[in-house]
Scaffold this motif. Structure first.
Motif, PDB file in Angstrom:
ATOM      1  N   ARG A  53      -0.431  10.308 -11.824  1.00 54.38           N
ATOM      2  CA  ARG A  53      -0.387   9.553 -10.567  1.00 54.38           C
ATOM      3  C   ARG A  53       0.009   8.119 -10.923  1.00 54.38           C
ATOM      4  O   ARG A  53       0.114   7.758 -12.081  1.00 54.38           O
ATOM      5  CB  ARG A  53      -1.743   9.634  -9.853  1.00 54.38           C
ATOM      6  CG  ARG A  53      -2.883   9.508 -10.857  1.00 54.38           C
ATOM      7  CD  ARG A  53      -4.087   8.917 -10.300  1.00 54.38           C
ATOM      8  NE  ARG A  53      -3.852   7.591  -9.816  1.00 54.38           N
ATOM      9  CZ  ARG A  53      -3.714   6.515 -10.593  1.00 54.38           C
ATOM     10  NH1 ARG A  53      -3.795   6.605 -11.928  1.00 54.38           N
ATOM     11  NH2 ARG A  53      -3.500   5.332 -10.066  1.00 54.38           N
ATOM     12  N   ALA A  55       2.793   4.947  -9.510  1.00 55.16           N
ATOM     13  CA  ALA A  55       4.236   4.983  -9.267  1.00 55.16           C
ATOM     14  C   ALA A  55       5.078   5.115 -10.549  1.00 55.16           C
ATOM     15  O   ALA A  55       5.916   6.029 -10.652  1.00 55.16           O
ATOM     16  CB  ALA A  55       4.641   3.758  -8.460  1.00 55.16           C
ATOM     17  N   ARG A  94       5.463  14.069  -3.765  1.00 48.73           N
ATOM     18  CA  ARG A  94       4.699  12.950  -3.160  1.00 48.73           C
ATOM     19  C   ARG A  94       5.720  12.004  -2.501  1.00 48.73           C
ATOM     20  O   ARG A  94       6.689  11.615  -3.145  1.00 48.73           O
ATOM     21  CB  ARG A  94       3.863  12.203  -4.200  1.00 48.73           C
ATOM     22  CG  ARG A  94       2.690  13.037  -4.710  1.00 48.73           C
ATOM     23  CD  ARG A  94       1.662  12.178  -5.428  1.00 48.73           C
ATOM     24  NE  ARG A  94       0.814  11.445  -4.504  1.00 48.73           N
ATOM     25  CZ  ARG A  94      -0.072  10.518  -4.900  1.00 48.73           C
ATOM     26  NH1 ARG A  94      -0.188  10.204  -6.172  1.00 48.73           N
ATOM     27  NH2 ARG A  94      -0.834   9.909  -4.017  1.00 48.73           N
ATOM     28  N   THR A 180       0.641  -2.141 -14.412  1.00 49.68           N
ATOM     29  CA  THR A 180       1.346  -3.211 -13.692  1.00 49.68           C
ATOM     30  C   THR A 180       0.333  -4.314 -13.370  1.00 49.68           C
ATOM     31  O   THR A 180       0.335  -5.360 -14.021  1.00 49.68           O
ATOM     32  CB  THR A 180       2.030  -2.676 -12.421  1.00 49.68           C
ATOM     33  OG1 THR A 180       1.058  -2.005 -11.614  1.00 49.68           O
ATOM     34  CG2 THR A 180       3.158  -1.721 -12.762  1.00 49.68           C
ATOM     35  N   GLN A 207     -10.030   6.011  -7.771  1.00 56.90           N
ATOM     36  CA  GLN A 207      -9.210   5.622  -8.930  1.00 56.90           C
ATOM     37  C   GLN A 207      -9.757   4.360  -9.598  1.00 56.90           C
ATOM     38  O   GLN A 207      -9.578   4.175 -10.801  1.00 56.90           O
ATOM     39  CB  GLN A 207      -7.756   5.381  -8.501  1.00 56.90           C
ATOM     40  CG  GLN A 207      -6.994   6.644  -8.157  1.00 56.90           C
ATOM     41  CD  GLN A 207      -7.031   6.950  -6.681  1.00 56.90           C
ATOM     42  OE1 GLN A 207      -7.997   6.645  -5.991  1.00 56.90           O
ATOM     43  NE2 GLN A 207      -5.981   7.571  -6.173  1.00 56.90           N
ATOM     44  N   ASP A 248       3.378   1.183  -4.666  1.00 58.07           N
ATOM     45  CA  ASP A 248       4.113   2.445  -4.776  1.00 58.07           C
ATOM     46  C   ASP A 248       5.536   2.334  -4.258  1.00 58.07           C
ATOM     47  O   ASP A 248       6.400   3.136  -4.607  1.00 58.07           O
ATOM     48  CB  ASP A 248       3.372   3.546  -4.034  1.00 58.07           C
ATOM     49  CG  ASP A 248       2.102   3.883  -4.784  1.00 58.07           C
ATOM     50  OD1 ASP A 248       1.103   3.170  -4.588  1.00 58.07           O
ATOM     51  OD2 ASP A 248       2.140   4.798  -5.616  1.00 58.07           O
ATOM     52  N   ASN A 258       0.915   0.272  -0.801  1.00 58.64           N
ATOM     53  CA  ASN A 258       0.019   0.548  -1.932  1.00 58.64           C
ATOM     54  C   ASN A 258      -1.171   1.345  -1.408  1.00 58.64           C
ATOM     55  O   ASN A 258      -1.261   1.636  -0.209  1.00 58.64           O
ATOM     56  CB  ASN A 258      -0.425  -0.771  -2.603  1.00 58.64           C
ATOM     57  CG  ASN A 258      -1.113  -0.516  -3.935  1.00 58.64           C
ATOM     58  OD1 ASN A 258      -0.610   0.267  -4.746  1.00 58.64           O
ATOM     59  ND2 ASN A 258      -2.244  -1.134  -4.179  1.00 58.64           N
ATOM     60  N   LYS A 259      -2.056   1.696  -2.313  1.00 61.36           N
ATOM     61  CA  LYS A 259      -3.204   2.548  -1.969  1.00 61.36           C
ATOM     62  C   LYS A 259      -3.921   2.036  -0.720  1.00 61.36           C
ATOM     63  O   LYS A 259      -4.104   0.835  -0.542  1.00 61.36           O
ATOM     64  CB  LYS A 259      -4.143   2.566  -3.179  1.00 61.36           C
ATOM     65  CG  LYS A 259      -5.391   3.408  -3.039  1.00 61.36           C
ATOM     66  CD  LYS A 259      -5.147   4.835  -2.605  1.00 61.36           C
ATOM     67  CE  LYS A 259      -4.188   5.580  -3.519  1.00 61.36           C
ATOM     68  NZ  LYS A 259      -3.725   6.862  -2.913  1.00 61.36           N
TER      69      LYS A 259
END
Ligand code: MRU
Length: 368
Positions: A53, A55, A94, A180, A207, A248, A258-259
């Motif tokens: 998982r 990006a 995804r 990142t 996560q 992402d 993003n998340k």
């Protein structure tokens, strides 16, 4: 990065070059499992079910997936129709992270005009390996550039700990090395700066709790896990000096997917004048999208991920139901933070503002 003294990456080619090795992240931090990918279906399952998982890592997995496609072509017919079909299957595993399509397309482009099957296989393998190395180097440079921000904060605080808040896992597990958002954090730590990281738990798959906390702990970085809703309180009370997150997919306008929950952190940061930075390699920019809020596809995942949690019970991992079984749940996996809330981007080429003009001035060669 090192795990228990051993150098390891999140993806690599096995000695048997028909196998790609990955860390299966689903059971971390309690179980450390290495899995094999031998077919395109294996790669799709690994991406969809989040063995891999983040990006940059799913970009590299997509490219290696195309290599597996060349190896497993029926009757050794590695033709364009077959490759396009396998590429499309990989890309749809995804939808939000643009790196996946980027990695698949880069591998496809490298081989599409080659006629010799053996050369196709070799080129697909070399392209996937080159993408992987490039992303490692990009993340290392993100660390170098982001370090300057943390150094400035440290000196403005007279060497007192710099408190950094991060969301989800944009660490080396989400990439191949360095991470990142975590690259500047590791660089600052390695330079001896006093830092402390607030780790958002990142429901529903945790996560932050499971992966970021594990990574930071292995590297010796001071950190504290907080609930997803704690960030606003901490920012109001001057307990956060900077927010650094990953992404992402970032529109060329500067809108950041993003998340889920990132947007709320950005709003709280904006209201409390806390700098909000997004760290990304250029592979995560979508040069074709301007309106991130409306045009970036947002993945919706299985509601079961909200209704059940995994954890360690005595010495074995167990799954438990945490809500009324019959209650419906909706699992939006990402959100989009409009560019106006983003202080800047930390990229492999340096730091820029969240405007199309500034992004394009750093990357004049991309996306035209
Ligand atoms: O659903 P995930 O765990 O793949 O989501 C990952 C993230 O949201 C990361 O922040 C993002 O990919 C940046 S990766 C360095």
């Amino acid at each position: 990065m090192k795990v228990d003294g051993k150098d390891i990456r999140t993806i690599w080619l096995d000695k048997d070059e028909r196998i790609i090795k990955i860390i299966d992240q689903r059971k971390l931090p309690h179980e450390f499992i290495i899995a094999d990918l031998k077919t395109v279906d294996d790669a799709i399952e690994a991406i969809k079910d989040m063995y891999v998982r983040g990006a940059p890592l799913i970009g590299a997995t997509g490219a290696y997936g195309m290599y597996l496609a060349t190896l497993n072509a029926p009757h050794d017919q590695i033709d364009i129709e077959y490759l396009t079909k396998e590429g499309d299957r990989l890309k749809s595993a995804r939808p939000t992270a643009v790196n996946l399509a980027w990695g698949v397309d880069k591998a496809l482009t490298a081989i599409v005009n080659v006629s010799d099957p053996a050369r196709k296989i070799r080129l697909a393998k070399e392209t996937a390996a080159a993408i992987t190395e490039q992303e490692v180097e990009n993340c290392r440079k993100i660390g170098e550039h982001g370090l300057s921000l943390i150094e400035q904060l440290s000196s403005s605080k007279g060497g007192q700990p710099v408190n950094i808040l991060t969301h989800c896992n944009a660490g080396w597990l989400a990439c191949i090395e360095h991470g990142t958002a975590t690259a500047p954090i590791y660089a600052a730590f390695d330079h001896g700066l006093d830092i402390h990281v607030w780790v958002d738990e990142t429901r529903p798959l945790n996560q932050g709790t499971r992966l970021t906390a594990w990574e930071l702990g292995k590297h010796g970085v001071k950190h504290t896990i907080i609930t997803d809703n704690a960030g606003g309180y901490l920012m109001q009370h001057a307990m956060v000096d900077i927010v650094i997150v990953g992404t992402d997919r970032t529109a060329v306008s500067g809108d950041v997917a993003n998340k889920i929950g990132t947007y709320l952190k950005a709003l709280a940061a904006w209201d409390n004048q806390v700098p909000f930075y997004v760290a990304l390699p250029s592979s995560t920019f979508d040069w074709n999208v301007r309106d991130g809020v409306n045009d970036i596809p947002i993945e919706q995942r299985d509601p079961a991920e909200i209704k059940y949690v995994y954890g360690l019970d005595q010495d074995r991992t167990t799954k438990v139901l945490i809500c009324p079984e019959s209650s419906p749940a909706a699992n939006y996996a990402f959100d989009v933070t409009p560019a106006k809330y983003v202080t800047g981007f930390i990229t492999e080429r340096g730091i820029c503002q969240a405007t199309e003009e500034d992004i394009r001035s750093l990357f004049p060669d991309k996306g035209r």
